[in-house]
Write a protein that holds these residues in place. Sequence first.
Motif: not given
Length: 230
Positions: A28, A30, A182, A185-187, A189, A199-202, A204
């Motif tokens: 990942n 991050h 954006k 990254c996969d996530r 923070s 913390t945002f996932s893709k 979101d």
Amino acid sequence: MLKLKNIHFSYGEEKVLDNFSLELKAGNIHGVLGANGAGKTTLFQIIYGVMPPSKGKIIVPDNNFDISQIGYLETQPQFYPYMKGVEYIDLLSRGNPTFNVGVWNEIFKLPLNKLIDAYSSGMKKKLALLGIISQDKPIMLLDEPFNSLDLETVENLNLILKELKKENKIIVLTSHILEVLKLNCDRISYLNNGSVQQTFSKPDFQHINQYIKSDITQHTESIIQSIFSQ
């Protein structure tokens, strides 16, 4: 996997990281987003072992883990004086005999036989990136890796990061530029006031802009309006 649990760090009375927790997964990328001075570089220095946290702990993958498994790109790389680019890469890549500097330099296009002192800031950043890549570490901490890069190198680095991710590395990027994170990254923070606010996932990522705008402007909007109304 690398876990940071309840990390605290202060410079005297000034809190930099306050109850900071983060989980970093292999395979990942991050992102850590924050303003200048938010604590991004301090976070990396703690992970890398430059500074111990005041409180909290870093939980590492296994008992055989040590600092040699981390590659750390600083925001402003430092180099020995009177050293050539090729000497720098040779020094950093000694633990990776399969690294082919000639092939990689077809991408970075650096004058490796010249002294680093004569390099521009962008060339120095490219050399530092090439050095980190040459080490082939399982954990890569990249502090503002896109700063000072030209457009071609930015696009190439985007492609390189995608390939490094496939090699199951733990990759952490910091930036104060949201679009860079954006894209890669996969996530992501969001770091503010020394701790992870969200913390945002893709899926979101579309909500990040509004969240950060609301967090920032709630403290400054009235002040700015009062200044311009005078």
